[in-house]
Design a protein around this motif. Structure first.
Motif, mmCIF file in Angstrom:
data_model
loop_
_atom_site.group_PDB
_atom_site.id
_atom_site.type_symbol
_atom_site.label_atom_id
_atom_site.label_comp_id
_atom_site.label_asym_id
_atom_site.label_seq_id
_atom_site.Cartn_x
_atom_site.Cartn_y
_atom_site.Cartn_z
ATOM 1 N N ARG A 1 2.108 12.405 12.298
ATOM 2 C CA ARG A 1 0.944 11.517 12.398
ATOM 3 C C ARG A 1 0.149 11.425 11.103
ATOM 4 O O ARG A 1 -0.787 10.625 11.019
ATOM 5 N N HIS A 2 0.491 12.249 10.129
ATOM 6 C CA HIS A 2 -0.336 12.351 8.925
ATOM 7 C C HIS A 2 0.539 12.337 7.671
ATOM 8 O O HIS A 2 1.519 13.082 7.582
ATOM 9 N N ILE A 3 0.159 11.482 6.717
ATOM 10 C CA ILE A 3 0.828 11.457 5.422
ATOM 11 C C ILE A 3 -0.201 11.700 4.330
ATOM 12 O O ILE A 3 -1.406 11.526 4.535
ATOM 13 N N ARG A 4 0.302 12.086 3.154
ATOM 14 C CA ARG A 4 -0.551 12.282 1.985
ATOM 15 C C ARG A 4 0.018 11.465 0.842
ATOM 16 O O ARG A 4 1.221 11.486 0.578
ATOM 17 N N ASP A 5 -0.848 10.705 0.144
ATOM 18 C CA ASP A 5 -0.414 9.828 -0.938
ATOM 19 C C ASP A 5 -1.631 9.533 -1.799
ATOM 20 O O ASP A 5 -2.710 10.097 -1.595
ATOM 21 N N GLY A 6 -1.478 8.645 -2.747
ATOM 22 C CA GLY A 6 -2.592 8.242 -3.596
ATOM 23 C C GLY A 6 -2.171 7.142 -4.541
ATOM 24 O O GLY A 6 -0.979 6.956 -4.814
ATOM 25 N N ASP B 1 -0.757 18.182 15.530
ATOM 26 C CA ASP B 1 -1.729 17.489 14.690
ATOM 27 C C ASP B 1 -1.959 18.194 13.357
ATOM 28 O O ASP B 1 -2.575 17.628 12.453
ATOM 29 N N SER B 2 -1.460 19.423 13.218
ATOM 30 C CA SER B 2 -1.624 20.149 11.949
ATOM 31 C C SER B 2 -0.507 19.841 10.953
ATOM 32 O O SER B 2 -0.544 20.307 9.816
ATOM 33 N N VAL B 3 0.476 19.049 11.378
ATOM 34 C CA VAL B 3 1.677 18.809 10.570
ATOM 35 C C VAL B 3 1.538 17.488 9.808
ATOM 36 O O VAL B 3 1.259 16.447 10.396
ATOM 37 N N GLY B 4 1.732 17.542 8.492
ATOM 38 C CA GLY B 4 1.714 16.339 7.666
ATOM 39 C C GLY B 4 2.884 16.331 6.698
ATOM 40 O O GLY B 4 3.618 17.324 6.564
ATOM 41 N N VAL B 5 3.074 15.199 6.016
ATOM 42 C CA VAL B 5 4.156 15.078 5.047
ATOM 43 C C VAL B 5 3.668 14.252 3.863
ATOM 44 O O VAL B 5 2.941 13.269 4.035
ATOM 45 N N ALA B 6 4.020 14.669 2.653
ATOM 46 C CA ALA B 6 3.644 13.943 1.435
ATOM 47 C C ALA B 6 4.659 12.838 1.170
ATOM 48 O O ALA B 6 5.870 13.038 1.297
ATOM 49 N N VAL B 7 4.154 11.662 0.810
ATOM 50 C CA VAL B 7 5.004 10.510 0.502
ATOM 51 C C VAL B 7 4.548 9.891 -0.818
ATOM 52 O O VAL B 7 3.501 10.245 -1.361
ATOM 53 N N HIS B 8 5.341 8.948 -1.335
ATOM 54 C CA HIS B 8 4.993 8.208 -2.552
ATOM 55 C C HIS B 8 5.308 6.727 -2.323
ATOM 56 O O HIS B 8 6.221 6.171 -2.922
ATOM 57 N N LEU B 9 4.540 6.103 -1.437
ATOM 58 C CA LEU B 9 4.836 4.733 -1.035
ATOM 59 C C LEU B 9 4.773 3.746 -2.188
ATOM 60 O O LEU B 9 5.427 2.704 -2.161
ATOM 61 N N ARG B 10 3.987 4.051 -3.210
ATOM 62 C CA ARG B 10 3.850 3.087 -4.306
ATOM 63 C C ARG B 10 4.943 3.238 -5.362
ATOM 64 O O ARG B 10 5.011 2.452 -6.304
ATOM 65 N N TYR B 11 5.822 4.216 -5.212
ATOM 66 C CA TYR B 11 6.929 4.388 -6.158
ATOM 67 C C TYR B 11 8.062 3.441 -5.751
ATOM 68 O O TYR B 11 9.112 3.854 -5.243
ATOM 69 N N THR B 12 7.868 2.165 -5.979
ATOM 70 C CA THR B 12 8.825 1.168 -5.495
ATOM 71 C C THR B 12 10.123 1.141 -6.298
ATOM 72 O O THR B 12 11.081 0.474 -5.893
ATOM 73 N N ASN C 1 -1.986 0.565 5.840
ATOM 74 C CA ASN C 1 -2.579 -0.023 7.043
ATOM 75 C C ASN C 1 -1.517 -0.355 8.083
ATOM 76 O O ASN C 1 -1.770 -0.283 9.288
ATOM 77 N N ASP C 2 -0.329 -0.708 7.620
ATOM 78 C CA ASP C 2 0.764 -0.966 8.553
ATOM 79 C C ASP C 2 1.146 0.315 9.290
ATOM 80 O O ASP C 2 1.361 0.303 10.512
ATOM 81 N N LEU C 3 1.228 1.418 8.585
ATOM 82 C CA LEU C 3 1.546 2.692 9.229
ATOM 83 C C LEU C 3 0.456 3.118 10.205
ATOM 84 O O LEU C 3 0.739 3.717 11.249
ATOM 85 N N ALA C 4 -0.790 2.798 9.869
ATOM 86 C CA ALA C 4 -1.876 3.115 10.798
ATOM 87 C C ALA C 4 -1.662 2.438 12.140
ATOM 88 O O ALA C 4 -2.044 2.966 13.191
ATOM 89 N N GLY C 5 -1.035 1.258 12.105
ATOM 90 C CA GLY C 5 -0.759 0.532 13.331
ATOM 91 C C GLY C 5 0.210 1.232 14.254
ATOM 92 O O GLY C 5 0.269 0.925 15.451
ATOM 93 N N VAL C 6 0.991 2.191 13.735
ATOM 94 C CA VAL C 6 1.899 2.966 14.577
ATOM 95 C C VAL C 6 1.447 4.423 14.665
ATOM 96 O O VAL C 6 2.232 5.319 14.977
ATOM 97 N N GLY C 7 0.172 4.654 14.366
ATOM 98 C CA GLY C 7 -0.414 5.970 14.581
ATOM 99 C C GLY C 7 -0.225 6.966 13.466
ATOM 100 O O GLY C 7 -0.404 8.173 13.681
ATOM 101 N N ILE C 8 0.114 6.506 12.252
ATOM 102 C CA ILE C 8 0.304 7.408 11.112
ATOM 103 C C ILE C 8 -0.806 7.136 10.110
ATOM 104 O O ILE C 8 -0.872 6.055 9.523
ATOM 105 N N ARG C 9 -1.685 8.111 9.899
ATOM 106 C CA ARG C 9 -2.845 7.910 9.031
ATOM 107 C C ARG C 9 -2.721 8.776 7.779
ATOM 108 O O ARG C 9 -1.848 9.636 7.671
ATOM 109 N N SER C 10 -3.635 8.554 6.823
ATOM 110 C CA SER C 10 -3.391 9.075 5.478
ATOM 111 C C SER C 10 -4.540 9.901 4.910
ATOM 112 O O SER C 10 -5.720 9.610 5.141
ATOM 113 N N LEU C 11 -4.139 10.934 4.184
ATOM 114 C CA LEU C 11 -4.995 11.658 3.240
ATOM 115 C C LEU C 11 -4.717 11.050 1.878
ATOM 116 O O LEU C 11 -3.570 11.045 1.427
ATOM 117 N N LEU C 12 -5.750 10.523 1.204
ATOM 118 C CA LEU C 12 -5.549 9.832 -0.065
ATOM 119 C C LEU C 12 -6.182 10.604 -1.211
ATOM 120 O O LEU C 12 -7.358 10.973 -1.154
#
Length: 666
Positions: free
Chosen positions: A60-65, A28-39, A76-87
């Motif tokens: 289980r944890h991503i970071r984005d903004g 639960d301490s492991v997260g990964v940074a993503v850029h989902l809006r960089y389409t 919200n789609d990722l939340a449905g598979v158990g991946i939540r976000s630090l924004l």
């Protein structure tokens, strides 16, 4: 809560047994940074690549903004598979405090914490200290004044320069947690030097000062890998060793959560832009060694929902322990996981004469001396596989070769303590939930499932229903959607059962917070009546899921063998997952070939070709070889290749293999 240092002692010098921490607390301490809006980058391939690979990683944890409607939908789609976000909420993205609150409400299923503006000391604002403090104060006030978001934790700004940390002033009234970006530690676990940035413990204490020494997060850390010698680049091999080491070492140091920067190389690049090489995936989605290492480590250690008090292990280490580091974890079945590695330099630093070259680090010989009685010990090297590399029965002493990447030693005590339960009663919890549906459009039938575990001290009574209610907690009264009440078999302590709803729910438009509640009508007296629920988020839209093709991958491999001596029969297995958008056709073989890639022509050892059932999107199946391989002396690079003869058209024909190493010796 003030920060402290955990698990940094040399175990050879232990005067008493060491208390473990729960294995899942590390996961639960492991997260990964993503850029989902960089389409305009590879992140634009969300459904075909990004989401499946996040799920494969097991994080289980991503970071984005950012502020974008499609971005919110993906969160919200990722939340449905158990991946939540630090924004990150940042005025440079046009997000004022009022808009930040509105964003948090929009992504309520996803958001788990708010981060204040990113690295604002290099924003170019000459008055950045005052601007930042005013923004942070207003942001904190806006969130605290709205009950819908008031309880979201607020993470401070991570600063780039040390001067910024020294001069920014007191930001503690506006945060719940400290933050930092400890980038480019070479190596990541050097705690011998007494000055930052070479010592993570020292930098942690220093960076926490503006935040009142509150517990620390690291919302970015990582290495640009793949262009060694260019800028600060290191080799992918070194990144693969350093990333799991810093996750472990910084967990030891007391960091609440650490986010690797970043998930995937954003764009194709011929080593001209280092920013495009921080990913643990290549731009085409193929894994770098760091991805494989983290995926396997999380797979070995995960235990979601486990509630227990970890015990202590009485042990010492002897031999060459000078640069040895360790983390001690435990699962609820009592098994300890002692993770060992060398805190060695695995590559030359950027700027050094041999920059960009790996350093061979010979495994160090260490003896694990066990005072706790252990019935079974199993070793793993997750940088290469989740398969065991050694087993020991009733050991009191184990000789280990510890490399410069994690060696996991699973230790099963002779009487593994069950999870605590007072009063000798059952204790039921939901360990996971799921659903089956052809699509998530309005009116579609959705059948819910829940895995129920008895973590109590006694079995549930035979003949008494173990029931599960499925409710929509996003409605005012928590509307009952469906239920399961057909299972009356006794459930033994430690055992699990999958329960399926009696009838499907007819999907309705919107985002639903679906709660699975075991024993909701209290048929079974339990030692703990407060841990019976688990929630999942499910979004129903008018847009059907994208059409396309199956995409078969091998997610794990294994083998069954009484021994690995030459001539012994070895039966291989492979777990195949369909990460595509449609099912495989019924009646068509899903085949796997097992080849030895350490031979000149990749000799075919055995295969599986008996499974013809349709495999739904997101589903997995374990395939067993038709006949065993007769082991041959030596070290073998065993490749499992799904659909090796191309019976099934796939959306991606390049990701069908997974390798494991197996050694046979007399």
């Amino acid at each position: 809560m003030a920060m402290g240092l955990l698990g940094l002692m040399n175990p050879m010098a232990q005067a008493a047994p060491e208390r473990a921490r729960s294995a899942d607390s590390f996961v639960d301490s492991v997260g990964v940074a993503v850029h989902l809006r960089y389409t305009d980058t590879v992140y634009g391939n969300y459904y075909g690549l990004i989401k499946p690979k996040l799920q494969e990683l097991g994080v289980r944890h991503i970071r984005d903004g950012g502020d974008d409607a499609q971005f919110f939908q993906k969160l919200n789609d990722l939340a449905g598979v158990g991946i939540r976000s630090l924004l990150v909420m940042d005025p440079r993205d046009g997000i004022d405090p009022a808009r930040a609150v509105a964003i948090a409400k929009t992504v309520a299923p996803s958001i788990e914490a708010v981060e204040q503006p990113n690295e604002y000391d290099i924003s170019g604002d000459s008055n950045w200290r005052t601007t930042l403090k005013n923004y942070d104060a207003s942001l904190r006030a806006a969130f605290k004044s709205d009950p819908a978001v008031a309880n979201l934790p607020m993470i401070g700004t991570a600063f780039v320069t040390f001067d910024a940390t020294n001069t920014v002033g007191d930001l503690s009234p506006y945060v719940d947690f400290s933050n930092m970006h400890p980038l480019r530690y070479f190596p990541p676990d050097n705690d011998q030097n007494n000055a930052a940035p070479n010592n993570i413990a020292v930098e942690t204490a220093f960076r926490a000062k503006p935040f009142g020494n509150k517990p620390m997060w690291a919302s970015e850390t990582g290495y640009d890998a793949g262009c060694p010698g260019v800028g600060t680049g290191i080799t992918e091999a070194a990144q693969g060793k350093y990333v799991p080491r810093f996750y472990l070492q910084w967990f030891n140091t007391g960091l609440v959560r650490t986010y690797i920067y970043e998930f995937i190389d954003e764009k194709p690049d011929n080593c001209t832009e280092p920013e495009y090489h921080y990913g643990i995936l290549h731009n085409d989605g193929s894994p770098k060694p760091a991805f494989t290492a983290v995926k396997n480590l999380l797979a070995l250690l995960k235990e979601p929902g486990a509630k227990f008090t970890p015990g202590s292990l009485d042990y010492t280490l002897s031999g060459n322990t000078t640069n040895l580091r360790h983390t001690l974890l435990q699962k609820s079945d009592g098994s300890f996981y002692l993770i060992l590695w060398q805190a060695a330099k695995s590559s030359y630093w950027p700027g050094e004469a041999r920059s960009g070259q790996d350093i061979y680090v010979a495994p160090t010989q260490v003896t694990l001396n066990l005072a706790t009685r252990i019935t079974q010990a199993t070793t793993y090297l997750p940088n290469t596989s989740t398969n065991s590399t050694g087993q020991f029965t009733n050991p009191t002493q184990i000789n280990l070769n510890v490399p410069d990447y994690p060696l996991v030693v699973k230790l099963s005590p002779s009487s593994a303590p069950p999870p605590p339960a007072s009063g000798g009663q059952p204790d039921l919890l939901i360990s996971s939930t799921g659903y089956q549906a052809a699509s998530l459009t309005p009116g579609s039938p959705v059948t819910f499932t829940a895995v129920v575990k008895n973590q109590g001290a006694t079995a549930t009574p035979a003949g008494t229903i173990i029931g599960v209610a499925f409710r929509d907690r996003s409605t005012a009264n928590g509307a009952l959607l469906t239920y399961s009440d057909t299972n009356t078999a006794s459930l033994a302590p430690g055992a699990s059962v999958t329960l399926t709803a009696n009838f499907p729910w007819s999907a309705t438009l919107g985002t639903h917070n679906v709660e699975a509640w075991v024993d909701d009508v209290n048929r079974i007296p339990e030692s703990n009546e407060t841990n019976n629920t688990l929630n999942q988020t499910l979004t129903v839209s008018n847009t059907p899921p994208p059409s396309g093709k199956p995409d078969l991958v091998v997610t794990s491999t294994g083998y069954q063998a009484a021994s690995l001596t030459p001539g012994s029969p070895v039966t291989f297995t492979a777990v195949v997952k369909n990460q595509g958008t449609i099912a495989t056709p019924a009646g068509t073989i899903i085949g796997v070939a097992f080849r030895d890639r350490s031979t000149a022509n990749g000799a075919l050892l055995t295969y599986s070709d008996t499974n013809t059932a349709s495999l739904a999107p997101g589903a997995s199946v374990t395939l067993t070889a038709n006949f065993p391989w007769s082991a041959v002396a030596g070290t073998h690079n065993i490749e499992a290749w799904v659909d090796d003869v191309n019976r099934i058209p796939e959306s991606n024909e390049t990701n069908n293999t997974l390798n494991q190493t197996l050694t046979s010796k007399p």
